[in-house]
Scaffold this motif. Structure first.
Motif, short mmCIF file in Angstrom:
data_model
loop_
_atom_site.label_atom_id
_atom_site.label_comp_id
_atom_site.label_asym_id
_atom_site.label_seq_id
_atom_site.Cartn_x
_atom_site.Cartn_y
_atom_site.Cartn_z
N ASP A 64 0.81 -1.22 0.00
CA ASP A 64 0.00 0.00 0.00
C ASP A 64 0.85 1.27 0.00
OD1 ASP A 64 1.02 -0.23 2.54
OD2 ASP A 64 -0.84 0.35 3.55
N ARG A 65 2.13 1.12 -0.27
CA ARG A 65 3.05 2.27 -0.29
C ARG A 65 2.67 3.24 -1.40
NH1 ARG A 65 9.31 2.25 -1.77
NH2 ARG A 65 9.81 4.29 -0.97
N ASP A 66 2.85 4.49 -1.13
CA ASP A 66 2.54 5.55 -2.09
C ASP A 66 3.40 5.39 -3.35
OD1 ASP A 66 1.62 7.92 -3.24
OD2 ASP A 66 3.13 9.11 -2.20
N PRO A 67 2.78 5.29 -4.53
CA PRO A 67 3.55 5.11 -5.77
C PRO A 67 4.52 6.26 -6.04
CG PRO A 67 1.22 4.75 -6.19
CD PRO A 67 1.34 5.24 -4.79
N ALA A 68 4.12 7.48 -5.74
CA ALA A 68 5.02 8.62 -5.98
C ALA A 68 6.27 8.51 -5.12
CB ALA A 68 4.29 9.93 -5.72
N GLU A 69 6.11 8.11 -3.86
CA GLU A 69 7.26 7.94 -2.98
C GLU A 69 8.19 6.84 -3.50
OE1 GLU A 69 8.37 9.68 -0.37
OE2 GLU A 69 6.73 11.08 -0.76
#
Length: 119
Positions: A64-69
């Motif tokens: 669920d990690r932010d794709p942008a990060e």
């Protein structure tokens, strides 16, 4: 020197991938692909016939990690990336104000020049 492309599961992702292949050919360099979609594996069929050397990077960390990060972290880890290619879609002013987007964050926070393409 490399070209990096962030590829979501969308029409914008397909446009970004095609533009990134063209950019890699133009710069005579390799391509780094970061799939942002929920697919378990990235289909490399389009890249196999392109004649451009490429590598596919699996996103690290939680699902669920932010794709942008994830993309920004990859850019920070690599000093050979000359350009980032992303796909954009049209959003209303209200949509931009209420909800951020991966593309918008990458445009604003990328440490390398960004080529933004529309489908």
């Amino acid at each position: 020197m490399s070209v990096m492309v962030a590829v979501p599961d969308s029409v914008q992702g397909e446009a970004a991938l095609a533009a990134a292949v063209d950019e890699a050919r133009l710069l005579d360099t390799d391509l780094i692909v970061i799939p942002l979609g929920v697919q378990s594996s990235f289909d490399t069929a389009e890249l196999d016939g392109s004649g451009v050397p490429y590598s596919v990077i699996d996103r690290k960390g939680r699902g669920d990690r932010d794709p942008a990060e994830a993309v920004l972290d990859e850019l920070d880890d690599r000093d050979d990336v000359a350009r980032l290619v992303i796909g954009m879609k049209r959003r209303s002013r209200v949509g931009k104000a209420l909800m951020g987007s991966v593309s918008q964050r990458l445009l604003l926070d990328s440490p390398v020049p960004v080529l933004a393409v529309k489908a």
